[in-house]
Design an enzyme around this catalytic site. Sequence first.
Site, short mmCIF file in Angstrom:
data_model
loop_
_atom_site.label_atom_id
_atom_site.label_comp_id
_atom_site.label_asym_id
_atom_site.label_seq_id
_atom_site.Cartn_x
_atom_site.Cartn_y
_atom_site.Cartn_z
N SER A 12 0.82 -1.21 0.00
CA SER A 12 0.00 0.00 0.00
C SER A 12 0.85 1.27 0.00
O SER A 12 0.52 2.26 0.63
CB SER A 12 -0.89 0.00 1.23
OG SER A 12 -0.06 -0.09 2.40
N ASN A 14 2.78 4.24 -2.52
CA ASN A 14 2.05 5.13 -3.42
C ASN A 14 1.60 4.41 -4.68
O ASN A 14 0.49 4.60 -5.16
CB ASN A 14 2.82 6.44 -3.72
CG ASN A 14 4.07 6.23 -4.55
OD1 ASN A 14 4.61 5.13 -4.63
ND2 ASN A 14 4.52 7.30 -5.16
N LYS A 259 15.41 -0.33 -16.50
CA LYS A 259 15.27 1.09 -16.87
C LYS A 259 15.83 2.00 -15.78
O LYS A 259 16.24 3.13 -16.05
CB LYS A 259 13.82 1.43 -17.19
CG LYS A 259 12.90 1.29 -15.99
CD LYS A 259 12.42 2.61 -15.46
CE LYS A 259 11.83 2.47 -14.08
NZ LYS A 259 10.54 1.81 -14.02
#
EC number: 1.1.1.8
Lengths: 406, 406
Positions: A12, A14, A259
């Site tokens: 939980s 963001n 990435k």
Amino acid sequence: MTQKHKVVVIGSGNWGSTIGKILAENTREHSDIFEEDVSMWVFEEDVDVPDDRTLREQLGDKPVKLTHAMNTTHQNVKYLPGIKLPDNLVANPNLQDTVRGATILVFNLPHQFMSKTLEQIKGNHLPYARAISGVDISGGTVKLYSELIMEKLGIYCGSLSGANIASEVAAENLCETTIGYDGPPMDYKQPDGSSRDNLIKVDKQRQSKSNPSQLALHPVPQTYPHVDSALLEKLFGRPYFIVQVVRDVSGVALGGALKNIVALAAGFVAGKGWGENTKAAVIRIGILEMVRFGCLWFPQSVDERTFTKESAGIADVIASTSAGRNFHSACHAVEQGVTVDEIEKKELGGQKLQGTSTTRAVFEFLKKQGQLEKFPLFVFVYDILEERTTMDALPDLLIKGSKVTA
Amino acid sequence: MTQKHKVVVIGSGNWGSTIGKILAENTREHSDIFEEDVSMWVFEEDVDVPDDRTLREQLGDKPVKLTHAMNTTHQNVKYLPGIKLPDNLVANPNLQDTVRGATILVFNLPHQFMSKTLEQIKGNHLPYARAISGVDISGGTVKLYSELIMEKLGIYCGSLSGANIASEVAAENLCETTIGYDGPPMDYKQPDGSSRDNLIKVDKQRQSKSNPSQLALHPVPQTYPHVDSALLEKLFGRPYFIVQVVRDVSGVALGGALKNIVALAAGFVAGKGWGENTKAAVIRIGILEMVRFGCLWFPQSVDERTFTKESAGIADVIASTSAGRNFHSACHAVEQGVTVDEIEKKELGGQKLQGTSTTRAVFEFLKKQGQLEKFPLFVFVYDILEERTTMDALPDLLIKGSKVTA
């Protein structure tokens, strides 16, 4: 199909809260196939109530439990403040209780909590549940979350990743995402009509001999709607969140993890003030190394188009090299002449960046494989993190990176 | 090999001057294979002398001829002020005189000058010269510069493009570029030992029946060093300018032209303040449409990897959607609620953006081909330019673009 899928969210933060919002919006919209309530496991903690009149009217001004705050105000006041969550997204501090009876588990955990959480779930989940996980490479082992979940829980797990900066998705700014899912059919019938476990290859070509090459999966009862790409689009897609489902689970997961290395590299260049051409060159070489890493690691299952054409690849790289914590921290480190570790301490209150742990895990893996010379950019980022080189080495690296073709 | 290549530059804008600088640095460094002096054709004009003490000591403070200013101060005081050019780069106002005897012609012209300039060169160039051109799609005809040069002059022409914002290259900031060159061997011997013209397919699969499908090329005398990728790297590569030579001439040219449409689209999104996720999604779909356009237009010769993996593709798209005139003009248009045409008038003194003419040319081409529905983003940019739609249509377009797979 008489039974509805029960969807739960594990985590939980963001992003977890953002994806929980999306899921709860969709289970309500498609309440013919999903149970409307979505449970979200919340790591319980005491939180301060923000200085906001409405919130303080509901919660008072003393610290409260995060789950209480969420279920009262329908906001994650600590990790996603200011965003209204649907009231059918229900915070639950009890992990075992959350997963019990769930047919679809959506994971969003930082890697330091992953193993422990899976241990606690084990045995409390439906054996035929299906999972979708956010992405990361767990430190040291260079193992994908989807693999870890499949191995520890014995359930099939896909990946979700894309150009999805959480605050922008939560604000319902338009974006795309990619789900990698290649799950087995829900119920496999033997020629004699009997059901049997689905067999699925977990890691088709992994180097490590210790990994199981096949996993027996429990069939999902045919009373449930099929978990296929159409169902996943219904569950995850919103008018502001466009979903593409591809079969390349590993590519999606790797794209989301690797990435972050490229984002650090781009941040270093920006910190030097070297301009858009240089940054674009570094990003291009980064994408080539992502492709190369995928082909080296999962030669049978990774599709290079996931990196070059999907949101989980190219689009995520573009967003992460323009914004986001990895990019900005790397930029600040070079500007201030300090290490990224120091920026983590100074600016992130000691929170670790995904990019730094991923870079180190990938470096160790490549070193063991004797493949360092094919990944000059990844090695360069590692060397900068470890203060083994300086930015002055970039031109040579770029020439080298530009010439690696295999 | 007793003869040296004579290299000339046609065009002297900011990019022409930048590439002229590179060429002259290299002909001096490799004076064993190139004549040291590089002639640059300059469209003669009177220019004001900048308010700079050194320049005024050399030139006075009255307007002077641009060629005189360049050959005296070794600066292009109008189009690339502040950058020292090598003194073996020689400005020449006479086009015919510039090209005479040149074996390698490097073109950098805006499209409104292209046809007229080629007419004036015709008959004054060596029949066996080779050319490399910057890229654009000439308005209305949707024809690549490389094609136009081959057809008008009857000489082979490759393409050069990449993430190369001129001011950054001129300042010697590190970057990469891509050269598309697939020229015929320099001298082809018949089995009987005689020489004959090289035949080359100019446009393998173009729709128009009026285009020649083959072009007879004059062989280059064997007394010259071969014009091959090694020679092109020597001529164009610098420590700050890394060259990749690929065979896909059309892909390099198309990438350089089409990226301007994507830059406009990204600028529109930025102007709306929609954030990095949305911008990344638009860029991703733009790259997919670039690939699709290349495959539609040159099905036999375009390599999609030029778009997804080379500097002339992905890197140029990334740089052009972060900076550059097309991006900024589109952004300002949306911010100010005016058309891009109005921004051209207001902010660019009436100069036309490459992106607007390319968008219109591509739209007309696709309309004729009955292919508009496969290019929702390109069509969207056209519709915005023509005020046929508003930014509110973007979400639907993105969903559509996201679903086109062919």
